[in-house]
Each structure stands twice: as C-alpha cells, then as structure tokens.
Design an enzyme around this catalytic site. Sequence first.
Site, PDB file in Angstrom:
ATOM      1  N   ASN A  10       2.009  -4.185  -1.514  1.00 14.13           N
ATOM      2  CA  ASN A  10       1.085  -4.875  -2.418  1.00 14.13           C
ATOM      3  C   ASN A  10      -0.311  -4.768  -1.804  1.00 14.13           C
ATOM      4  OD1 ASN A  10      -0.388  -6.682  -3.942  1.00 14.13           O
ATOM      5  ND2 ASN A  10       0.732  -8.502  -3.276  1.00 14.13           N
ATOM      6  N   TRP A  11      -1.149  -3.958  -2.437  1.00 12.45           N
ATOM      7  CA  TRP A  11      -2.465  -3.686  -1.847  1.00 12.45           C
ATOM      8  C   TRP A  11      -3.499  -4.756  -2.191  1.00 12.45           C
ATOM      9  CZ3 TRP A  11      -2.951   2.365  -2.861  1.00 12.45           C
ATOM     10  CH2 TRP A  11      -1.991   3.012  -2.071  1.00 12.45           C
ATOM     11  N   LYS A  12      -3.119  -5.704  -3.022  1.00 15.34           N
ATOM     12  CA  LYS A  12      -4.017  -6.818  -3.372  1.00 15.34           C
ATOM     13  C   LYS A  12      -5.418  -6.305  -3.740  1.00 15.34           C
ATOM     14  CE  LYS A  12      -1.197  -9.804  -0.539  1.00 15.34           C
ATOM     15  NZ  LYS A  12      -1.056 -11.067   0.159  1.00 15.34           N
ATOM     16  N   GLU A  98      -0.420 -15.909  -4.913  1.00 22.18           N
ATOM     17  CA  GLU A  98      -1.883 -15.986  -5.111  1.00 22.18           C
ATOM     18  C   GLU A  98      -2.222 -16.201  -6.586  1.00 22.18           C
ATOM     19  OE1 GLU A  98      -2.557 -12.372  -2.922  1.00 22.18           O
ATOM     20  OE2 GLU A  98      -1.963 -13.448  -1.107  1.00 22.18           O
ATOM     21  N   GLU A 168       9.005 -15.069  -1.359  1.00 21.39           N
ATOM     22  CA  GLU A 168       7.845 -15.050  -0.483  1.00 21.39           C
ATOM     23  C   GLU A 168       7.425 -16.484  -0.159  1.00 21.39           C
ATOM     24  OE1 GLU A 168       5.512 -11.140  -0.785  1.00 21.39           O
ATOM     25  OE2 GLU A 168       4.783 -12.428  -2.370  1.00 21.39           O
ATOM     26  N   GLY A 174       0.314 -13.571   4.679  1.00 19.87           N
ATOM     27  CA  GLY A 174      -0.991 -13.302   5.273  1.00 19.87           C
ATOM     28  C   GLY A 174      -1.310 -14.194   6.464  1.00 19.87           C
ATOM     29  N   SER A 214       4.309 -11.549   5.784  1.00 23.15           N
ATOM     30  CA  SER A 214       4.083 -11.020   7.142  1.00 23.15           C
ATOM     31  C   SER A 214       5.191 -10.084   7.622  1.00 23.15           C
ATOM     32  CB  SER A 214       3.853 -12.166   8.129  1.00 23.15           C
ATOM     33  OG  SER A 214       2.700 -12.903   7.746  1.00 23.15           O
ATOM     34  N   GLY A 235       2.249  -6.943   2.330  1.00 19.82           N
ATOM     35  CA  GLY A 235       0.816  -6.989   2.043  1.00 19.82           C
ATOM     36  C   GLY A 235       0.037  -6.254   3.116  1.00 19.82           C
ATOM     37  N   GLY A 236      -0.453  -6.995   4.098  1.00 24.26           N
ATOM     38  CA  GLY A 236      -1.337  -6.436   5.131  1.00 24.26           C
ATOM     39  C   GLY A 236      -0.836  -5.145   5.765  1.00 24.26           C
TER      40      GLY A 236
END
Length: 251
Positions: A10-12, A98, A168, A174, A214, A235-236
């Site tokens: 997920n590149w947000k 989010e 999640e 994050g 994470s 994500g990150g």
Amino acid sequence: MARKPLIAGNWKMYLTVADAVELATAVAASCKGLTDREVMIAPSFLAIVSVAEAVADSPVRVAAQNGAWKKEAALTGEISPFMLIDAGVNMVILGHSERRHIFGEGNDIINQRVLGALEYKVTPILCVGETLDQREQNNTFTVIEEQLTEGLKGVGAEQITEVVIAYEPVWAIGTGKTASKEQAQEVHAYIRSLLVTLYEKTLADEIRILYGGSVKPENVDSLMAQPDIDGALVGGAALKAESFDRIIHFK
Ligand code: PGA
C-alpha cells in the site's frame, strides 16, 4: 483448499508518477517466475494508469486505495469500480484505518464500497482493526466483529471467496510496533471463526486474511508461518524495492 498467499503493498500518498513506475518495474522483476504467491501494489490514483501499464506483462496485480460503488455519479473526489476496471485495476483496498479514522468513513459507507467493488468484479480487500484504546479495554473482538459483519452485509455466499480481509491493528500501523505473531494469529483465527458463522466452514477456509501493521523483512517470515495468516498488507516497507522484495520472498 490451500490459500495462495498475497503480499500487498500500500503506497499511500507517496511517490511521483515516475517514481511509482520505477518501483512497479522493480516489483515486477522481483516477481519473475513466482507462482506460489500473489503480489499486489496500490499506487496513488494519479500513478495508477502508468503503473498498470508498467506491470501489464507481469503477474503483479494493481489495486486502488479506495473506490466508490456506482458506475458513474455526482460523487466529487471519488473513483468508480467501473473506472478501475477500465484502467486495468482489479483490486481495491477498502476501510483502511486511515480512511476510517482520519476521514471518518463508517461501516455503512465501507459496506457500500465493498458491494460496489464486487458488482464490477473488483476484488475488495476489507480492512478491519482495533485502536490501542479498544485493545486495552478488551474490546478487540467486539470491534472486529462489528467491522466485519457490517462491512460484509449483503455479500452472498457466492461472492464471499472473492473478498480478501486484512487485519490491521491501528496501533501497529506506521508505528514500528508489530503485533506479535501470537496476537495476530489470535485475531486471524477469530476472524475465520466469524466467517464460519456468517457463511460456512468450506468457504471460510478459502478466504485470505492478510496481516498489516509494520510488516518488515525482519518479521514477515514468523508472521507468515501462522496458520491463519495468508498474506501481508505492507505500507512503509513496500516503498523500497529491496525491502519489498524480501517480503515478497518470505520463507
Ligand atoms: P505500515 O502500514 O506497514 O507502514 O505499518 C500498513 C498499512 O497501513 O497498510
């Protein structure tokens, strides 16, 4: 029936179009010859068409980070599932924390999004998860049950195996704090038991439940070794080709 693992990035709200295409090309190279797992990336809407073109000859699937429920409508700021299919996109992340917590999306609207995606043959990834407060008050299972049952309202037995669930925990997203493999497995098993109640065991056994929060090269192997964890929503660590490559090649 064996569930094929799904590793999803997920590149947000990160990466320019050029950077997104570069990373997508690297991900496609990482996936060469991989047949025992599925890989998905979710770029921003601005990059989505270029990314879909860049990975068209690879097994990498492209997802949107949100999606509406009608073919077309006066819905400023939204993208329809019909438009996603038109752009070569056949998956969509829905109910991400989010969206729930920053933009106030509730279970009703998320449910409409799930039904709309299914109607247009876009695979929904329905995200559920408790906040730290909810966990500390021992409300994790209640919150998950509500998000899952309301999010899946109206999804019939003939459609449910098209749905992917992502657990999640909000406190792990994050933050660098991952749920322990035992904490994650406990909730995944609970989600599967809810799916057995809502549908039936043979169907529940086919549904993929991803863990997100994470996920990193250092913890992916132990998370993926859990019996009810069928993939990761990352994500990150999905924003760097090397770390995502290691996650894709979890052991
Ligand atoms: P993270 O994000 O891996 O950066 O914690 C996961 C997600 O929000 O899907």
